[in-house]
Write a protein that holds these residues in place. Structure first.
Motif, PDB file in Angstrom:
ATOM      1  N   UNK A  14       0.833  -1.191   0.000  1.00  0.00           N
ATOM      2  CA  UNK A  14       0.000   0.000   0.000  1.00  0.00           C
ATOM      3  C   UNK A  14       0.869   1.243   0.000  1.00  0.00           C
ATOM      4  N   UNK A  15       0.246   2.388  -0.221  1.00  0.00           N
ATOM      5  CA  UNK A  15       0.979   3.656  -0.280  1.00  0.00           C
ATOM      6  C   UNK A  15       0.323   4.674   0.641  1.00  0.00           C
ATOM      7  N   UNK A  16       1.145   5.349   1.432  1.00  0.00           N
ATOM      8  CA  UNK A  16       0.671   6.402   2.325  1.00  0.00           C
ATOM      9  C   UNK A  16       1.422   7.691   2.025  1.00  0.00           C
ATOM     10  N   UNK A  17       0.880   8.788   2.470  1.00  0.00           N
ATOM     11  CA  UNK A  17       1.541  10.076   2.291  1.00  0.00           C
ATOM     12  C   UNK A  17       2.717  10.211   3.255  1.00  0.00           C
ATOM     13  N   UNK A  18       3.737  10.945   2.806  1.00  0.00           N
ATOM     14  CA  UNK A  18       4.880  11.224   3.678  1.00  0.00           C
ATOM     15  C   UNK A  18       4.695  12.508   4.472  1.00  0.00           C
ATOM     16  N   UNK A  19       3.569  13.185   4.277  1.00  0.00           N
ATOM     17  CA  UNK A  19       3.314  14.439   4.991  1.00  0.00           C
ATOM     18  C   UNK A  19       3.066  14.176   6.479  1.00  0.00           C
ATOM     19  N   UNK A  20       3.298  15.176   7.311  1.00  0.00           N
ATOM     20  CA  UNK A  20       3.027  15.018   8.748  1.00  0.00           C
ATOM     21  C   UNK A  20       1.547  14.744   9.005  1.00  0.00           C
ATOM     22  N   UNK A  55      10.055  14.210   8.523  1.00  0.00           N
ATOM     23  CA  UNK A  55      10.930  14.569   9.625  1.00  0.00           C
ATOM     24  C   UNK A  55      12.244  13.822   9.560  1.00  0.00           C
ATOM     25  N   UNK A  56      12.222  12.643   8.946  1.00  0.00           N
ATOM     26  CA  UNK A  56      13.438  11.854   8.766  1.00  0.00           C
ATOM     27  C   UNK A  56      14.131  12.186   7.455  1.00  0.00           C
ATOM     28  N   UNK A  57      13.316  12.426   6.413  1.00  0.00           N
ATOM     29  CA  UNK A  57      13.862  12.738   5.082  1.00  0.00           C
ATOM     30  C   UNK A  57      12.935  13.757   4.432  1.00  0.00           C
ATOM     31  N   UNK A  58      13.365  14.986   4.377  1.00  0.00           N
ATOM     32  CA  UNK A  58      12.490  16.078   3.937  1.00  0.00           C
ATOM     33  C   UNK A  58      12.041  15.941   2.488  1.00  0.00           C
ATOM     34  N   UNK A  59      12.784  15.194   1.674  1.00  0.00           N
ATOM     35  CA  UNK A  59      12.435  15.063   0.261  1.00  0.00           C
ATOM     36  C   UNK A  59      11.376  13.989   0.007  1.00  0.00           C
ATOM     37  N   UNK A  60      11.042  13.206   1.013  1.00  0.00           N
ATOM     38  CA  UNK A  60      10.062  12.130   0.819  1.00  0.00           C
ATOM     39  C   UNK A  60       8.694  12.701   0.482  1.00  0.00           C
ATOM     40  N   UNK A  61       8.027  12.057  -0.458  1.00  0.00           N
ATOM     41  CA  UNK A  61       6.668  12.456  -0.840  1.00  0.00           C
ATOM     42  C   UNK A  61       5.669  11.336  -0.590  1.00  0.00           C
ATOM     43  N   UNK A  62       6.099  10.111  -0.733  1.00  0.00           N
ATOM     44  CA  UNK A  62       5.219   8.954  -0.543  1.00  0.00           C
ATOM     45  C   UNK A  62       5.950   7.883   0.245  1.00  0.00           C
ATOM     46  N   UNK A 173       8.812  10.118  -5.244  1.00  0.00           N
ATOM     47  CA  UNK A 173       7.702  10.044  -6.181  1.00  0.00           C
ATOM     48  C   UNK A 173       6.382  10.399  -5.490  1.00  0.00           C
ATOM     49  N   UNK A 174       5.527  11.097  -6.213  1.00  0.00           N
ATOM     50  CA  UNK A 174       4.160  11.333  -5.737  1.00  0.00           C
ATOM     51  C   UNK A 174       3.291  10.207  -6.283  1.00  0.00           C
ATOM     52  N   UNK A 175       3.035   9.217  -5.458  1.00  0.00           N
ATOM     53  CA  UNK A 175       2.298   8.037  -5.902  1.00  0.00           C
ATOM     54  C   UNK A 175       0.831   8.125  -5.482  1.00  0.00           C
ATOM     55  N   UNK A 176      -0.063   7.449  -6.201  1.00  0.00           N
ATOM     56  CA  UNK A 176      -1.467   7.394  -5.775  1.00  0.00           C
ATOM     57  C   UNK A 176      -1.569   6.730  -4.399  1.00  0.00           C
ATOM     58  N   UNK A 177      -2.357   7.349  -3.518  1.00  0.00           N
ATOM     59  CA  UNK A 177      -2.446   6.854  -2.144  1.00  0.00           C
ATOM     60  C   UNK A 177      -3.490   5.752  -2.027  1.00  0.00           C
ATOM     61  N   UNK A 178      -3.227   4.807  -1.131  1.00  0.00           N
ATOM     62  CA  UNK A 178      -4.172   3.734  -0.846  1.00  0.00           C
ATOM     63  C   UNK A 178      -5.218   4.226   0.158  1.00  0.00           C
ATOM     64  N   UNK A 179      -6.320   3.518   0.223  1.00  0.00           N
ATOM     65  CA  UNK A 179      -7.350   3.842   1.202  1.00  0.00           C
ATOM     66  C   UNK A 179      -6.932   3.310   2.567  1.00  0.00           C
ATOM     67  N   UNK A 180      -6.910   4.132   3.604  1.00  0.00           N
ATOM     68  CA  UNK A 180      -6.525   3.638   4.936  1.00  0.00           C
ATOM     69  C   UNK A 180      -7.431   2.505   5.398  1.00  0.00           C
ATOM     70  N   UNK A 181      -6.885   1.630   6.211  1.00  0.00           N
ATOM     71  CA  UNK A 181      -7.647   0.492   6.714  1.00  0.00           C
ATOM     72  C   UNK A 181      -8.664   0.948   7.757  1.00  0.00           C
TER      73      UNK A 181
END
Length: 348
Positions: A14-20, A55-62, A173-181
């Protein structure tokens, strides 16, 4: 990408956002503020990295969240009343999962970089993690739809129960996000009721200081005396809250990687043999195992608590020499075990 991940042995993707995430951060800070992390100081020291992927890697998007199944074929609770043997957590009976999961993560990350170049996406940034980095793996897995955090705080999957090793790939990469469980625990409290040391002050909240996995793996020195009886014959980790989860009935062992299959000598090890281990013997027995990292002293300490809880006076022969062990944690555990085994069972 998901097909490639599954080819590498991952059964959950699955894919989640890297945003806070403010709610996630607030839960972490509350938990740390209450001291529920015990002596795991690194969790507080690197909380600024743990708060969010960026917070660990500022360049992360997904964040690509992945899971590998280690669903056991045998009931992890079957040896609860077998005092002559030690119980090792299911996850630690096979090869060290860190190595297996990290290798697959690196292979998938390399594939992503290669595919990005082929598709003209430019340089694809990737970083891989499994367990050892300041990453909030379980909340991220839930956000990515792998499962939800159950009342025991571990990830529960509709397909794989409570038996998932987790890994993450942070990417630019900005990837399509999965639906949270969606949380599907309902009114069930099986995991709460199963804990022998009352490590859950409330549903979805774990006090590590009372958790058997923490006490047998992370805690250095003597375990508090009021916790020792609750350890039973558990000598490394604990599966109780995981094993009783009703969702495990859907966990198919067919998904379990061969590397995670149990080694015969670790499924029901004899305490009498384990109590005689010196450092060299310990290292040989647990070569390639995650157990190796806690060292001989802490492991033998755990075995002594199990011996003291066993009611088997025959183990006094192996316990007595450890009274003079140079490690005080071992010697203290030996004194406790001697006292327990020399008291008539009706008074223990």
């Amino acid at each position: 990408m998901e097909a490639e991940a599954r080819a590498l042995g991952f059964c959950a993707f699955g894919v989640a956002s890297a945003l806070p995430d403010e709610a996630r951060t607030a839960r972490l800070e509350s938990w740390l503020a209450e001291g529920m992390h015990g002596t795991m100081g690194w969790m507080e020291e690197r909380a600024h990295h743990r708060r969010s992927p960026q917070g660990l890697w500022s360049e992360a998007r997904s964040v690509i969240a992945l899971g590998m199944s280690y669903a056991p074929a045998a009931d992890p609770l079957r040896l609860a009343d077998e005092g002559q043997v030690g119980r090792i957590s299911t996850y630690a009976q096979g090869a060290d999962y860190h190595d297996t999961v990290k290798k697959a993560l690196k292979n998938l990350a390399r594939w992503m970089v290669s595919e990005g170049a082929k598709q003209g996406l430019g340089e694809v940034g990737v970083k891989v993690f499994t367990d050892t980095a300041p990453v909030m793996e379980k909340p991220l897995a839930a956000a990515a739809g792998l499962g939800w955090q159950g009342k025991h705080t571990n990830v529960v999957s509709r397909e794989h129960g409570s038996w998932l090793f987790l890994g993450e790939i942070y990417t630019t990469l900005d990837l399509p996000l999965s639906t949270p469980a969606r949380d599907r625990c309902g009114s069930c409290r099986a995991c709460q009721d199963a804990c022998p040391t009352d490590a859950f002050p409330a549903p979805y909240r774990l006090d590590a200081r009372r958790c058997i996995s923490y006490l047998t793996i992370e805690h250095k020195g003597p375990v508090p005396e009021d916790m020792r009886a609750g350890l039973g014959n558990r000598i490394y980790g604990c599966d109780d809250c995981l094993a009783v989860c009703p969702w495990n009935k859907f966990a198919a062992t067919a998904h379990t990687m061969k590397a995670f299959l149990p080694r015969a000598e670790l499924t029901a090890p004899d305490l009498a043999d384990l109590l005689t281990l010196d450092d060299a013997g310990f290292r040989k027995l647990f070569s390639g195992s995650p157990i190796k990292r806690i060292g001989r002293d802490r492991f033998v300490r755990n075995c002594l608590y199990a011996a003291g809880n066993s009611g088997r006076t025959a183990l006094l022969e192996q316990v007595k020499p450890l009274l003079a062990d140079p490690d005080e944690g071992v010697a203290d555990a030996a004194r406790w075990a001697m006292a327990r085994l020399q008291i008539p069972s009706s008074q223990t």
